[in-house]
Motif scaffolding. Structure first.
Motif, PDB file in Angstrom:
ATOM      1  N   HIS A 122      39.890  46.893  37.820  1.00  0.00           N
ATOM      2  CA  HIS A 122      39.304  45.640  38.289  1.00  0.00           C
ATOM      3  C   HIS A 122      40.392  44.664  38.722  1.00  0.00           C
ATOM      4  O   HIS A 122      41.353  44.452  37.985  1.00  0.00           O
ATOM      5  CB  HIS A 122      38.506  44.959  37.163  1.00  0.00           C
ATOM      6  CG  HIS A 122      37.256  45.663  36.811  1.00  0.00           C
ATOM      7  ND1 HIS A 122      36.064  45.437  37.453  1.00  0.00           N
ATOM      8  CD2 HIS A 122      37.006  46.603  35.863  1.00  0.00           C
ATOM      9  CE1 HIS A 122      35.125  46.203  36.920  1.00  0.00           C
ATOM     10  NE2 HIS A 122      35.676  46.923  35.959  1.00  0.00           N
ATOM     11  N   HIS A 170      32.535  37.510  44.204  1.00  0.00           N
ATOM     12  CA  HIS A 170      33.270  38.777  44.309  1.00  0.00           C
ATOM     13  C   HIS A 170      33.071  39.724  43.126  1.00  0.00           C
ATOM     14  O   HIS A 170      33.731  40.760  43.067  1.00  0.00           O
ATOM     15  CB  HIS A 170      34.761  38.493  44.485  1.00  0.00           C
ATOM     16  CG  HIS A 170      35.081  37.753  45.737  1.00  0.00           C
ATOM     17  ND1 HIS A 170      34.994  38.326  46.996  1.00  0.00           N
ATOM     18  CD2 HIS A 170      35.458  36.464  45.940  1.00  0.00           C
ATOM     19  CE1 HIS A 170      35.322  37.426  47.911  1.00  0.00           C
ATOM     20  NE2 HIS A 170      35.601  36.287  47.295  1.00  0.00           N
ATOM     21  N   ASP A 199      32.521  43.206  43.908  1.00  0.00           N
ATOM     22  CA  ASP A 199      33.737  43.906  44.335  1.00  0.00           C
ATOM     23  C   ASP A 199      34.611  44.256  43.127  1.00  0.00           C
ATOM     24  O   ASP A 199      35.726  44.751  43.293  1.00  0.00           O
ATOM     25  CB  ASP A 199      34.561  43.030  45.290  1.00  0.00           C
ATOM     26  CG  ASP A 199      33.785  42.659  46.540  1.00  0.00           C
ATOM     27  OD1 ASP A 199      33.039  43.523  47.059  1.00  0.00           O
ATOM     28  OD2 ASP A 199      33.913  41.501  46.998  1.00  0.00           O
ATOM     29  N   LEU A 219      35.757  41.995  40.830  1.00  0.00           N
ATOM     30  CA  LEU A 219      36.609  40.896  40.377  1.00  0.00           C
ATOM     31  C   LEU A 219      36.158  40.365  39.021  1.00  0.00           C
ATOM     32  O   LEU A 219      34.970  40.138  38.795  1.00  0.00           O
ATOM     33  CB  LEU A 219      36.593  39.741  41.387  1.00  0.00           C
ATOM     34  CG  LEU A 219      37.428  38.512  40.985  1.00  0.00           C
ATOM     35  CD1 LEU A 219      38.919  38.834  41.027  1.00  0.00           C
ATOM     36  CD2 LEU A 219      37.115  37.332  41.880  1.00  0.00           C
ATOM     37  N   LEU A 238      41.797  42.030  46.425  1.00  0.00           N
ATOM     38  CA  LEU A 238      40.499  42.610  46.781  1.00  0.00           C
ATOM     39  C   LEU A 238      40.671  43.575  47.948  1.00  0.00           C
ATOM     40  O   LEU A 238      41.393  43.275  48.895  1.00  0.00           O
ATOM     41  CB  LEU A 238      39.487  41.532  47.150  1.00  0.00           C
ATOM     42  CG  LEU A 238      39.090  40.574  46.043  1.00  0.00           C
ATOM     43  CD1 LEU A 238      38.174  39.483  46.594  1.00  0.00           C
ATOM     44  CD2 LEU A 238      38.433  41.305  44.892  1.00  0.00           C
TER      45      LEU A 238
END
Length: 155
Positions: A24, A51, A54, A56, A154
């Motif tokens: 992560h 995010h 994604d 995060l 990211l």
């Protein structure tokens, strides 16, 4: 050593390994609920919400090293939730500099060496960590979290 070799403690006193977040991207920030930069909690929460799909994770570590935090970890976390809508993980109050600094922060400072000096100067110093555990950037307390370059962490 890597970021995944450290253990930390939640606001409720539970200890866990940072390896929990392997894979992560992370934003790790030292916080204080009574600091003039406390409105950054809102921007950090915005980034987390925007995010988290994604992967995060934002990790808040309250510190009273600059005398701007409540004296109880659970109360500090509750203040973050109630005042700023924080839903990301909050931790036990810790020191970020000196002999009693949380070892994770010693590691973060060493990995980001030279970018803003050796010590953390104030609340809301922010560290960006890749999904592979690499500390890639340190941001000053005054930097608005929405101005951070998240493309560094990211995909």
């Amino acid at each position: 050593m890597s970021i995944y070799d450290y253990t930390v403690t939640t606001e409720s006193g539970d200890t866990y390994s940072m390896s929990k977040y392997r894979g992560h991207p992370l934003i790790i920030v030292n916080t204080a609920t009574k600091c003039g930069f406390a409105p950054q909690f809102e921007q950090l929460e915005q980034l987390y919400e925007q995010h988290k799909d994604d992967g995060l994770i934002v990790l808040g570590f309250p510190s009273d090293q600059f005398h701007q935090e409540l004296d109880d970890s659970a109360k500090a976390a509750e203040a973050c939730r109630m005042t700023y809508g924080v839903s990301f993980p909050m931790h036990a109050i810790c020191e970020v500099n000196g002999a009693n600094a949380l070892p994770l922060f010693d590691y973060l400072k060493a990995q980001a060496k030279g970018t803003l000096g050796d010590n953390i100067k104030w609340n809301f110093t922010k560290f960006l960590v890749t999904a592979d555990g690499e500390v890639v950037k340190r941001y000053a307390p005054k930097t608005n979290p929405l101005k951070m370059d998240l493309s560094l962490i990211l995909k």
